[in-house]
Write a protein that holds these residues in place. Structure first.
Motif, PDB file in Angstrom:
ATOM      1  N   ASN A 122       0.827  -1.205   0.000  1.00 11.52           N
ATOM      2  CA  ASN A 122       0.000   0.000   0.000  1.00 11.52           C
ATOM      3  C   ASN A 122       0.860   1.253   0.000  1.00 11.52           C
ATOM      4  OD1 ASN A 122      -1.700   2.201   1.145  1.00 11.52           O
ATOM      5  ND2 ASN A 122      -3.239   0.579   1.141  1.00 11.52           N
ATOM      6  N   LYS A 123       0.736   2.055  -1.050  1.00  7.31           N
ATOM      7  CA  LYS A 123       1.571   3.258  -1.199  1.00  7.31           C
ATOM      8  C   LYS A 123       1.266   4.289  -0.104  1.00  7.31           C
ATOM      9  CE  LYS A 123       3.042   6.703  -4.608  1.00  7.31           C
ATOM     10  NZ  LYS A 123       2.925   7.854  -3.691  1.00  7.31           N
ATOM     11  N   ASP A 124      -0.032   4.454   0.241  1.00  8.04           N
ATOM     12  CA  ASP A 124      -0.412   5.437   1.252  1.00  8.04           C
ATOM     13  C   ASP A 124       0.197   5.095   2.607  1.00  8.04           C
ATOM     14  OD1 ASP A 124      -1.884   6.914  -0.528  1.00  8.04           O
ATOM     15  OD2 ASP A 124      -3.771   5.906  -0.080  1.00  8.04           O
ATOM     16  N   VAL A 125       0.176   3.823   2.954  1.00  9.96           N
ATOM     17  CA  VAL A 125       0.743   3.395   4.233  1.00  9.96           C
ATOM     18  C   VAL A 125       2.258   3.594   4.228  1.00  9.96           C
ATOM     19  CG1 VAL A 125       1.101   1.435   5.800  1.00  9.96           C
ATOM     20  CG2 VAL A 125      -1.124   1.760   4.718  1.00  9.96           C
ATOM     21  N   LYS A 126       2.910   3.212   3.105  1.00 14.85           N
ATOM     22  CA  LYS A 126       4.365   3.392   3.002  1.00 14.85           C
ATOM     23  C   LYS A 126       4.742   4.874   3.111  1.00 14.85           C
ATOM     24  CE  LYS A 126       4.897   0.691  -0.733  1.00 14.85           C
ATOM     25  NZ  LYS A 126       5.546  -0.036  -1.843  1.00 14.85           N
ATOM     26  N   ASP A 127       3.964   5.740   2.452  1.00 10.31           N
ATOM     27  CA  ASP A 127       4.226   7.187   2.526  1.00 10.31           C
ATOM     28  C   ASP A 127       4.046   7.706   3.950  1.00 10.31           C
ATOM     29  OD1 ASP A 127       4.728   7.219  -0.164  1.00 10.31           O
ATOM     30  OD2 ASP A 127       2.769   8.002  -0.750  1.00 10.31           O
ATOM     31  N   ALA A 128       3.008   7.194   4.638  1.00 15.00           N
ATOM     32  CA  ALA A 128       2.744   7.619   6.022  1.00 15.00           C
ATOM     33  C   ALA A 128       3.876   7.187   6.942  1.00 15.00           C
ATOM     34  CB  ALA A 128       1.419   7.043   6.504  1.00 15.00           C
ATOM     35  N   ILE A 129       4.406   5.960   6.714  1.00 19.05           N
ATOM     36  CA  ILE A 129       5.530   5.458   7.515  1.00 19.05           C
ATOM     37  C   ILE A 129       6.769   6.343   7.307  1.00 19.05           C
ATOM     38  CG2 ILE A 129       7.170   3.550   7.812  1.00 19.05           C
ATOM     39  CD1 ILE A 129       4.834   1.648   7.083  1.00 19.05           C
ATOM     40  N   LEU A 130       7.064   6.658   6.027  1.00 19.55           N
ATOM     41  CA  LEU A 130       8.235   7.489   5.711  1.00 19.55           C
ATOM     42  C   LEU A 130       8.101   8.889   6.313  1.00 19.55           C
ATOM     43  CD1 LEU A 130       8.821   6.467   1.973  1.00 19.55           C
ATOM     44  CD2 LEU A 130      10.317   5.954   3.918  1.00 19.55           C
ATOM     45  N   LYS A 131       6.891   9.463   6.204  1.00 14.78           N
ATOM     46  CA  LYS A 131       6.649  10.806   6.732  1.00 14.78           C
ATOM     47  C   LYS A 131       6.821  10.825   8.256  1.00 14.78           C
ATOM     48  CE  LYS A 131       2.883  12.718   5.167  1.00 14.78           C
ATOM     49  NZ  LYS A 131       1.438  13.096   5.140  1.00 14.78           N
ATOM     50  N   THR A 132       6.263   9.810   8.919  1.00 13.89           N
ATOM     51  CA  THR A 132       6.370   9.727  10.377  1.00 13.89           C
ATOM     52  C   THR A 132       7.819   9.520  10.801  1.00 13.89           C
ATOM     53  OG1 THR A 132       4.158   8.732  10.442  1.00 13.89           O
ATOM     54  CG2 THR A 132       5.495   8.533  12.425  1.00 13.89           C
ATOM     55  N   TRP A 133       8.534   8.677  10.047  1.00 10.28           N
ATOM     56  CA  TRP A 133       9.954   8.427  10.359  1.00 10.28           C
ATOM     57  C   TRP A 133      10.786   9.700  10.211  1.00 10.28           C
ATOM     58  CZ3 TRP A 133      12.730   5.093  12.870  1.00 10.28           C
ATOM     59  CH2 TRP A 133      14.118   5.050  12.683  1.00 10.28           C
ATOM     60  N   GLU A 134      10.486  10.504   9.178  1.00 12.35           N
ATOM     61  CA  GLU A 134      11.201  11.761   8.964  1.00 12.35           C
ATOM     62  C   GLU A 134      10.948  12.728  10.127  1.00 12.35           C
ATOM     63  OE1 GLU A 134      10.024  13.323   5.170  1.00 12.35           O
ATOM     64  OE2 GLU A 134      11.044  11.711   4.056  1.00 12.35           O
ATOM     65  N   LYS A 135       9.687  12.777  10.605  1.00 11.01           N
ATOM     66  CA  LYS A 135       9.357  13.659  11.737  1.00 11.01           C
ATOM     67  C   LYS A 135      10.107  13.231  12.990  1.00 11.01           C
ATOM     68  CE  LYS A 135       4.709  15.005  10.274  1.00 11.01           C
ATOM     69  NZ  LYS A 135       3.251  14.876  10.551  1.00 11.01           N
TER      70      LYS A 135
END
Length: 313
Positions: A294-307
């Motif tokens: 799931n691209k949305d979940v992967k993007d959310a994981i990356l965004k959260t990791w960056e924060k």
């Protein structure tokens, strides 16, 4: 509950996964890793679908509750199983055994109907895209999860009280690594016809009704996809269902293998491996399936990791 029952039998001995001492440490390490991945993965899905704006849709609302049920029944079984690898005697108290069974039934039954609700959600998204937000309103979504939770609690209390209100014989060794219904039945001295009939009716209703919703929803989805003119549209529709279909096949496939095969085909080793798969491995796999596909979940994981990285950098 019968007072005499409590005085005669106040604890059970769990046979566990293996009686070979040399396998205790490696298996403890393996199942600890599986359980930790399951907890981190499911908690991650619960948190991500709560805090990320892009994941505030009905599909991720149901995914969050799928993660809650996965975390629930794996935690009902996992920690006690891990403790049993490092203690001398694998005992479980009468009341803790009843509690473990009750929580396991609540979450495994809830998961059946949440998977059905997810199927219905995919049907509405693909077959009625213009009305999707109207049909799958916040109120509808809550109804589709609250009713399964309430129903599962009633079923769990009914079955658990019925079983533990019966008389157990002196033999208290459970041929399993947690308190499940079939091994508990083998320890009962009372007449079990009533509880067996109740179980048969409830299990048949749960499996048939939940599976019927899944099959009908996906047949309608398949018809809608076939009627699409664009290959890109068909691919997009299939991709939105891919993760859920994978989870459905793994979950129902394991349950049917465990409970539908003839009694003569059952063996302790086969049943143990199958039970491990649906109590520990499936809850670990589900968040991985949704994260990797799931691209949305992967993007959310990356965004959260960056924060998180920015906070600590």
């Amino acid at each position: 509950m019968d007072k005499d029952n409590l005085t005669v039998l106040n604890e059970f001995i769990l046979m566990g996964i293996t009686d070979r001492p040399e396998l205790q440490a490696p298996l403890f390490g393996l199942f600890l890793i599986i359980y930790v991945i399951s907890v981190v993965g499911n908690l991650g899905i619960i948190i991500l679908t709560k805090i990320d704006f892009k994941l505030q849709t009905p599909m991720y609302f149901f995914l969050r509750h799928l993660a809650i049920t996965d975390l629930g029944y794996s935690t009902a079984v996992g920690p006690k199983m891990l403790v049993n690898f490092v203690v001398g005697e694998n005992t479980i108290s009468f009341y803790f055994c009843a509690t473990q069974l009750a929580f396991f039934i609540v979450f495994i039954t809830s998961e059946l109907f949440i998977l059905s609700a997810m199927s219905y959600d995919r049907y509405v998204a693909i077959c009625n895209p213009l009305l999707y937000t109207v049909i799958m309103s916040q109120r509808t979504c809550w109804v589709l999860v609250v009713i399964p939770y309430l129903y599962s609690m009633i079923v769990s209390l009914l079955i658990t009280i019925k079983i533990f209100d019966l008389s157990f014989c002196g033999y208290n060794v459970i041929s399993h690594f947690y308190c499940d219904i079939p091994p508990l039945f083998s320890l009962l001295c009372s007449n079990t016809h009533e509880i067996e009939l109740i179980l048969l009716v409830l299990v048949a209703f749960d499996l048939i009704s939940s599976l019927l919703i899944v099959v009908v929803s996906y047949l309608l989805v398949l018809v809608a996809i076939i009627r699409m003119n664009s290959a890109e549209g068909r691919y997009k529709a299939f991709s939105t269902c891919g993760s859920h279909l994978t989870v459905l096949v793994v979950f129902y496939g394991t349950l049917f293998f465990m409970y539908i095969q003839p009694k003569s085909s059952h063996s302790f080793d086969t049943d143990t491996v199958t039970s491990i798969f649906y109590t520990l491995v499936i809850p670990m796999l589900n968040p991985l399936i949704y994260s990797l596909r799931n691209k949305d979940v992967k993007d959310a994981i990356l965004k959260t990791w960056e924060k998180i990285s920015n906070v600590f950098s």
